[in-house]
Design a protein around this motif. Structure first.
Motif, PDB file in Angstrom:
ATOM      1  N   MET B   1     164.547  -6.869  42.307  1.00  0.00           N
ATOM      2  CA  MET B   1     165.568  -6.715  41.265  1.00  0.00           C
ATOM      3  C   MET B   1     166.775  -5.938  41.795  1.00  0.00           C
ATOM      4  O   MET B   1     167.354  -5.096  41.122  1.00  0.00           O
ATOM      5  CB  MET B   1     164.980  -5.996  40.065  1.00  0.00           C
ATOM      6  CG  MET B   1     164.003  -6.854  39.304  1.00  0.00           C
ATOM      7  SD  MET B   1     163.431  -6.018  37.849  1.00  0.00           S
ATOM      8  CE  MET B   1     161.818  -6.719  37.704  1.00  0.00           C
ATOM      9  N   THR B   9     167.984  -6.141  32.873  1.00  0.00           N
ATOM     10  CA  THR B   9     167.000  -6.863  33.672  1.00  0.00           C
ATOM     11  C   THR B   9     166.528  -8.147  33.002  1.00  0.00           C
ATOM     12  O   THR B   9     166.515  -9.199  33.631  1.00  0.00           O
ATOM     13  CB  THR B   9     165.784  -5.971  33.948  1.00  0.00           C
ATOM     14  OG1 THR B   9     166.279  -4.757  34.467  1.00  0.00           O
ATOM     15  CG2 THR B   9     164.851  -6.594  34.942  1.00  0.00           C
ATOM     16  N   THR B  10     166.160  -8.049  31.716  1.00  0.00           N
ATOM     17  CA  THR B  10     165.608  -9.226  31.038  1.00  0.00           C
ATOM     18  C   THR B  10     166.627 -10.362  30.968  1.00  0.00           C
ATOM     19  O   THR B  10     166.279 -11.523  31.139  1.00  0.00           O
ATOM     20  CB  THR B  10     165.142  -8.868  29.615  1.00  0.00           C
ATOM     21  OG1 THR B  10     166.176  -8.125  28.991  1.00  0.00           O
ATOM     22  CG2 THR B  10     163.887  -8.052  29.647  1.00  0.00           C
ATOM     23  N   ILE B  13     166.723 -12.019  34.336  1.00  0.00           N
ATOM     24  CA  ILE B  13     165.531 -12.847  34.579  1.00  0.00           C
ATOM     25  C   ILE B  13     165.636 -14.145  33.786  1.00  0.00           C
ATOM     26  O   ILE B  13     165.383 -15.233  34.304  1.00  0.00           O
ATOM     27  CB  ILE B  13     164.247 -12.078  34.202  1.00  0.00           C
ATOM     28  CG1 ILE B  13     164.087 -10.856  35.103  1.00  0.00           C
ATOM     29  CG2 ILE B  13     163.017 -12.968  34.305  1.00  0.00           C
ATOM     30  CD1 ILE B  13     163.013  -9.898  34.666  1.00  0.00           C
ATOM     31  N   TYR B  14     166.057 -14.021  32.531  1.00  0.00           N
ATOM     32  CA  TYR B  14     166.214 -15.184  31.654  1.00  0.00           C
ATOM     33  C   TYR B  14     167.191 -16.195  32.273  1.00  0.00           C
ATOM     34  O   TYR B  14     166.869 -17.379  32.436  1.00  0.00           O
ATOM     35  CB  TYR B  14     166.718 -14.712  30.289  1.00  0.00           C
ATOM     36  CG  TYR B  14     167.198 -15.799  29.367  1.00  0.00           C
ATOM     37  CD1 TYR B  14     166.299 -16.595  28.676  1.00  0.00           C
ATOM     38  CD2 TYR B  14     168.563 -16.025  29.190  1.00  0.00           C
ATOM     39  CE1 TYR B  14     166.745 -17.592  27.833  1.00  0.00           C
ATOM     40  CE2 TYR B  14     169.016 -17.021  28.350  1.00  0.00           C
ATOM     41  CZ  TYR B  14     168.105 -17.797  27.668  1.00  0.00           C
ATOM     42  OH  TYR B  14     168.560 -18.792  26.833  1.00  0.00           O
ATOM     43  N   THR B  17     165.979 -17.697  35.665  1.00  0.00           N
ATOM     44  CA  THR B  17     164.904 -18.680  35.482  1.00  0.00           C
ATOM     45  C   THR B  17     165.482 -20.013  35.010  1.00  0.00           C
ATOM     46  O   THR B  17     165.088 -21.078  35.486  1.00  0.00           O
ATOM     47  CB  THR B  17     163.857 -18.183  34.462  1.00  0.00           C
ATOM     48  OG1 THR B  17     163.469 -16.876  34.824  1.00  0.00           O
ATOM     49  CG2 THR B  17     162.637 -19.072  34.416  1.00  0.00           C
ATOM     50  N   ARG B  18     166.428 -19.931  34.072  1.00  0.00           N
ATOM     51  CA  ARG B  18     167.042 -21.176  33.584  1.00  0.00           C
ATOM     52  C   ARG B  18     167.712 -21.933  34.727  1.00  0.00           C
ATOM     53  O   ARG B  18     167.636 -23.156  34.805  1.00  0.00           O
ATOM     54  CB  ARG B  18     168.065 -20.877  32.487  1.00  0.00           C
ATOM     55  CG  ARG B  18     167.401 -20.491  31.179  1.00  0.00           C
ATOM     56  CD  ARG B  18     168.361 -20.488  30.041  1.00  0.00           C
ATOM     57  NE  ARG B  18     168.705 -21.846  29.617  1.00  0.00           N
ATOM     58  CZ  ARG B  18     169.298 -22.139  28.470  1.00  0.00           C
ATOM     59  NH1 ARG B  18     169.602 -21.179  27.630  1.00  0.00           N
ATOM     60  NH2 ARG B  18     169.581 -23.370  28.148  1.00  0.00           N
ATOM     61  N   VAL B  21     165.048 -23.623  36.786  1.00  0.00           N
ATOM     62  CA  VAL B  21     164.508 -24.825  36.136  1.00  0.00           C
ATOM     63  C   VAL B  21     165.516 -25.972  36.270  1.00  0.00           C
ATOM     64  O   VAL B  21     165.158 -27.102  36.602  1.00  0.00           O
ATOM     65  CB  VAL B  21     164.186 -24.557  34.643  1.00  0.00           C
ATOM     66  CG1 VAL B  21     163.734 -25.832  33.941  1.00  0.00           C
ATOM     67  CG2 VAL B  21     163.112 -23.491  34.506  1.00  0.00           C
ATOM     68  N   ARG B  22     166.780 -25.659  36.045  1.00  0.00           N
ATOM     69  CA  ARG B  22     167.809 -26.710  36.150  1.00  0.00           C
ATOM     70  C   ARG B  22     167.868 -27.255  37.568  1.00  0.00           C
ATOM     71  O   ARG B  22     168.054 -28.442  37.790  1.00  0.00           O
ATOM     72  CB  ARG B  22     169.183 -26.144  35.767  1.00  0.00           C
ATOM     73  CG  ARG B  22     169.314 -25.994  34.288  1.00  0.00           C
ATOM     74  CD  ARG B  22     170.715 -25.685  33.871  1.00  0.00           C
ATOM     75  NE  ARG B  22     170.703 -25.312  32.465  1.00  0.00           N
ATOM     76  CZ  ARG B  22     171.772 -25.256  31.700  1.00  0.00           C
ATOM     77  NH1 ARG B  22     172.938 -25.543  32.197  1.00  0.00           N
ATOM     78  NH2 ARG B  22     171.678 -24.901  30.447  1.00  0.00           N
ATOM     79  N   ARG B  25     165.433 -29.832  38.397  1.00  0.00           N
ATOM     80  CA  ARG B  25     165.670 -31.155  37.791  1.00  0.00           C
ATOM     81  C   ARG B  25     166.709 -31.984  38.540  1.00  0.00           C
ATOM     82  O   ARG B  25     166.956 -33.132  38.188  1.00  0.00           O
ATOM     83  CB  ARG B  25     166.120 -30.963  36.339  1.00  0.00           C
ATOM     84  CG  ARG B  25     164.991 -30.622  35.397  1.00  0.00           C
ATOM     85  CD  ARG B  25     165.319 -31.074  34.000  1.00  0.00           C
ATOM     86  NE  ARG B  25     166.563 -30.479  33.547  1.00  0.00           N
ATOM     87  CZ  ARG B  25     166.643 -29.589  32.571  1.00  0.00           C
ATOM     88  NH1 ARG B  25     165.572 -29.209  31.956  1.00  0.00           N
ATOM     89  NH2 ARG B  25     167.798 -29.101  32.193  1.00  0.00           N
ATOM     90  N   LEU B  87     176.170 -19.072  29.368  1.00  0.00           N
ATOM     91  CA  LEU B  87     174.764 -18.649  29.366  1.00  0.00           C
ATOM     92  C   LEU B  87     174.506 -17.364  30.153  1.00  0.00           C
ATOM     93  O   LEU B  87     173.677 -16.550  29.775  1.00  0.00           O
ATOM     94  CB  LEU B  87     173.994 -19.823  29.949  1.00  0.00           C
ATOM     95  CG  LEU B  87     172.524 -19.834  30.163  1.00  0.00           C
ATOM     96  CD1 LEU B  87     172.053 -21.236  29.836  1.00  0.00           C
ATOM     97  CD2 LEU B  87     172.116 -19.502  31.549  1.00  0.00           C
TER      98      LEU B  87
END
Lengths: 82, 352
Positions: B1, B9-10, B13-14, B17-18, B21-22, B25, B87
């Protein structure tokens, strides 16, 4: 801790108190640790679910895995008390 | 971190992570290889079955063939970049916005070129990608201006205005926007370095990306200059701020022998993947192969860095870069197929 002037009852009460403090620490500290771990896993889980709803079941499972830490703490606390 | 504050922090991370994931794809290598054997209508259908569907469906009534693919890809890229900008939280937004300013430069130079060639506004608009700070409305306002001078005047207050004001008369006189474009991009990289060093948390990681990007860009430019047999003063054409000094780059550009040049370059480079890529380049003849190999190294290196520092700006930048190359690949595929180029030839131009 045992003072020359202490009676048997006082010693037993003191031991009981120490056990209670130990149990409280075991549950309390592991609870905090679980919370921190779940915060991290949960943030990632929400992020992953926002992108792909199909992973909801899987990430829910991953999110609750850190719960084991507090469960271990609870078991230790119960063993101390009973 | 590394490089993040506890309270945020959260959010980091959010967002990261997005992005991951993208990234997962994005179109894989196997699909590109399949598309190499398809015709343009099949490629359009194939793209329409992926996350480009909304754009293909929306634009299907107004465009067809290669234009449909081109405009749909541009729209999707712009939409994706704007959604990422909304985002990402806090400091990540600052660095992402800083990175995305390159699209403003591309759009402004496109508009200026279009205006000089007296192209219709509608035609210019088709090739714009409103992925930067200047959104569709701002670009429409610029398109409505009559002359290049008025376009530049309308940009008063923007950070690139001083460069535009200084370089436009020369560009108009010579009829070439190459120098203007070079200066704008040099200004862009200087601004990226300034932003990275502004003392904002996570700036160190951003700086590492910027330095890598500048190094790769400079090496690519050196190879381009060699192919163009330009050995004179190249200081003006190089981007300062990377791990090579401008004087070193000038010395490297003066080396006549190709193997000697690659050896000298390897002595200056520390990163192992880049060293391996330079060794592999020795056997490559065509410039596009060299460029693709260097781009691949840059993406791999960024990916490696983003895994080492998972909750910084790096995963966001990796996704933005890879998405950019995906769109470039699909565009190259569609254009190549339109021109009836064989699949083997097209493959050499794809960053897979």
């Amino acid at each position: 801790m045992v003072d020359v002037g202490m009676t048997l009852e006082m010693v037993e009460a003191s031991q009981m108190g120490m056990k209670a403090i130990g149990a409280a620490l075991a549950v309390g500290l592991t609870g905090i640790a679980s919370g921190i771990a779940e915060m991290t896993v949960g943030s990632a889980a929400v992020g992953a679910t926002a992108e792909n709803r199909d992973v909801f079941g899987l990430v829910l499972l991953l999110t609750v895995i850190p719960e084991t830490i507090v469960i271990f703490g609870l078991v230790v606390a119960l063993l101390l008390l009973f | 971190m590394a490089g993040i504050s506890g309270g945020l922090t959260t959010n980091y991370i959010y967002a990261c992570t997005r992005m991951r994931v993208r990234r997962s794809r994005l179109i894989p290598r196997e699909d590109y290889l399949r598309m190499l054997n398809m015709g343009l209508p099949e490629i359009t259908r194939f793209i329409g079955d992926t996350y480009y569907r909304p754009e293909i469906d929306e634009l299907g009534t107004s465009f067809s063939g290669i234009d449909l693919v081109e405009v749909a890809l541009s729209w999707n890229l712009a939409k994706e970049y704007q959604s990422i900008l909304e985002l990402v939280p806090g400091d990540l937004k600052y660095f992402t916005a800083s990175y995305l300013r390159r699209w403003d430069i591309q759009n402004i130079v496109t508009i200026l070129r279009g205006k000089v060639q007296e192209a219709r506004s509608g035609k210019i608009k088709e090739v714009l990608i409103p992925a930067g700070r200047l959104d569709k409305v701002a670009l429409d306002r610029l398109l409505a201006e009559e002359s290049p001078e008025r376009v530049v005047e309308a940009l008063k207050g923007e950070s690139i205005y001083p460069i535009l004001e200084r370089e436009l008369p020369g560009a108009m006189e010579s009829g070439s926007f190459a120098r203007l474009e070079n200066e704008l991009y040099k200004g862009y990289y200087a601004q990226l370095i300034a932003d990275a060093r502004a003392g904002i948390k996570g700036g160190k990681m951003f700086l590492r990306y910027v330095e890598l990007e500048i190094d790769i860009r400079n090496i690519q430019n050196l190879f381009r200059l060699r192919v163009g047999r330009i050995h004179e003063d190249v200081r003006e054409l190089m981007i300062p701020g990377g791990s090579f000094s401008i004087e070193e780059l000038q010395r490297l550009s003066g080396l006549e022998d190709r193997d000697e040049f690659i050896d000298a370059l390897k002595k200056q480079v520390k990163a192992l993947p880049l060293l391996n890529a330079l060794e592999a380049i020795r056997g490559k003849e065509h410039l596009h192969e060299i460029e693709v190999a260097l781009t691949r190294v840059q993406l791999d290196q960024m990916e490696r860095m983003s895994k080492r520092y998972p909750f910084t700006v790096l995963p966001v930048l990796v996704y933005l870069e890879e998405k950019k190359y995906e769109v470039a690949n699909l565009r190259a595929l569609a254009r190549g197929k339109e021109a009836n180029l064989p699949g083997e030839r097209l493959q050499g131009y794809l960053v897979m």
